[in-house]
Design an enzyme around this catalytic site. Structure first.
Site: not given
Ligand code: SF4
Length: 464
Positions: A5, A32, A106-107, A245
């Site tokens: 996210c 995302g 996020n996570g 990445y």
């Protein structure tokens, strides 16, 4: 491999906070692509607009015009937990009256099931995504009075990796988990403040980068200005895949421009795995910079051998098996005029399951490449991620099952070289101990015993 996210938040009285958040989400689209959402507040009403789809598909002039106020938070979702359904879009708003908060996450929270059961037993009900609602209900269940203390109470209960943006009717909070696995940065925009997963989001809305939100820190922004509450992080464990990445090459994390780090990875690969070849190329877009680095260091000319169709989104491919079977062909078109009869060095960011790389090698050979020498920026991935990266189970990871020579044969390359862990750290040019390297080493920065037990069962049941 997918990140889970992107989050952002804007506190800027007198600005169009919804529109600023919209453009910040645009810049974070790579984190995302399943759903997008914005929540705003004008001090008494909290509104949420969130739907499935890309940022450009979700929002219109009309929807943005209804999102009024001085504070906003935004979210782009890639689902790692909870299914990809409209009910799981974020931000989510939880609570009643002045005790309402909106949250974007996020996570991954490792003990989320346990906390969910505990909150259910205490009478809390859940409507949407388990993780953000669990965090929100933990905050609301706190016996403390001040929001910062209530958030700290929740942080003490959460195990895992998280960066959060949280909004009440009068405050914007930016929260980074105690290990700092997921990034979060802070900037200024006109007379206001902005927080975002990556600095590229700040650049696109004309904000100035101020600093990273520190691991374990709660940043509170309100009429009182910015207040910081630090929370004694025991160790840092930033996900190294942000550098390889996930993050955009024009983002800066901990002072290091991602583009430069990726070029250095390519140089490292040229040092560790030199080879006689005619041309070098990076698999676009994530290995483009590393391809440049390999070419500089080796003196072998750099070319583009694959043209990426940038407008093929996951949203459209995933549900249709026939299209999914086309695999990389939907994504890349090889330049046979460039590749024909050439010995190619091909740089890629990582090999996870080993499903994409053989297709890339076949595509290049079919387009005329005489030799294909694969060079990979990430060391072999042998352990799964429990911190919000949708990678694979251990038995799906090709490097957990095969040796490097076996992987070379499996992908059909003439040679294969993975950057070493030391080579990767040298390229990132930051201290090794600030990173999570668990998917290479199996040394997780926090206990993942429950998941490791499941893993052991899974490994035993498959005979490995
Ligand atoms: S296990 Fe790997 S992918 Fe997951 S947070 Fe750590 S470095 Fe990143």
């Amino acid at each position: 491999m997918h990140e889970s996210c992107g989050v952002c938040g804007v506190y800027a009285p007198d600005e169009d906070v919804a529109r600023l958040t919209f453009f910040a989400l645009f810049a974070l689209q790579h984190r995302g692509q399943e759903s997008a959402g914005i929540a705003t507040t004008d001090g008494s009403n909290l509104q949420v607009y969130a739907k499935m789809g890309l940022v450009s598909q979700v929002f219109s002039e009309r929807s943005l015009s209804h999102l009024t106020g001085d504070i906003a938070i935004g979210h782009n979702r890639y689902s790692t937990r909870g299914s990809s359904r409209a009910i799981n879009v974020q931000p989510v708003a939880v609570g009643k009256g002045s005790d309402t908060i909106a949250i974007a996450h996020n996570g991954n929270i490792i003990n989320v099931e346990h906390l969910y059961d505990e909150l259910c037993d205490r009478g809390y009900t859940f409507k949407t995504s388990p993780i953000p609602e669990v965090i929100a209900n933990l905050i609301l269940s706190s016996p403390e009075k001040e929001w910062v203390d209530r958030i700290r109470y929740a942080m003490h209960r959460l195990q895992g990796a998280y960066s959060l943006t949280i909004m009440t009717n009068h405050n914007l909070f930016a929260v980074r988990g105690p290990f700092g696995v997921r990034p979060l940065c802070l900037g200024t925009v006109n007379n206001g403040w902005v927080v975002a997963s990556e600095s590229c989001a700040l650049d696109h809305i004309g904000a100035s980068f101020v600093r990273e939100v520190e691991p374990g820190e709660i940043v509170s922004i309100s009429d009182n200005g910015l207040e910081s509450y630090r929370g004694g992080a025991s160790r840092r464990a930033l996900c190294i895949f942000e550098y390889i990445y996930f993050a955009r090459p024009d983002s800066v994390i901990d002072g290091r421009l991602l583009y430069e780090a990726r070029q250095a990875m390519g140089r490292g690969l040229a040092e560790e795995y030199p080879i006689g070849a005619d041309l070098v190329m990076g698999v676009p877009d994530s290995a483009t910079a590393a391809g440049v680095g390999y070419a500089f260091k080796s003196g072998i000319p750099l070319v583009e051998g694959l043209i990426k169709n940038r407008y093929v989104g996951r949203t459209f491919i995933e549900p249709h098996q026939r299209l999914r079977d086309l695999g990389v062909k939907l994504k890349f078109n090889p330049l046979s005029h460039v590749l024909d009869g050439k010995r190619m060095v091909v740089i890629d960011d990582s090999i996870v399951r080993g499903t994409t790389t053989p297709q890339v090698v076949r595509l290049l050979r079919k387009a005329g490449a005489k030799e294909v020498h694969m060079r990979i920026c990430a060391p072999p991935i042998r352990y799964p991620c429990f911190f919000g990266v949708d990678m694979a189970t251990r038995r799906e990871l090709i490097a957990a099952r095969k040796t490097v020579p076996e992987i070379k044969d499996f992908i059909g390359a003439d040679s294969l070289g993975y950057l070493s862990i030391d080579g990767l750290i040298k390229a990132v040019a930051l201290p090794k101990d600030i990173f999570c390297l668990a998917c290479f080493t199996g040394n997780y920065p926090l206990p993942v015993q429950l998941e490791m037990d499941k893993l052991a069962l899974e490994t035993t049941s498959t005979g490995r």
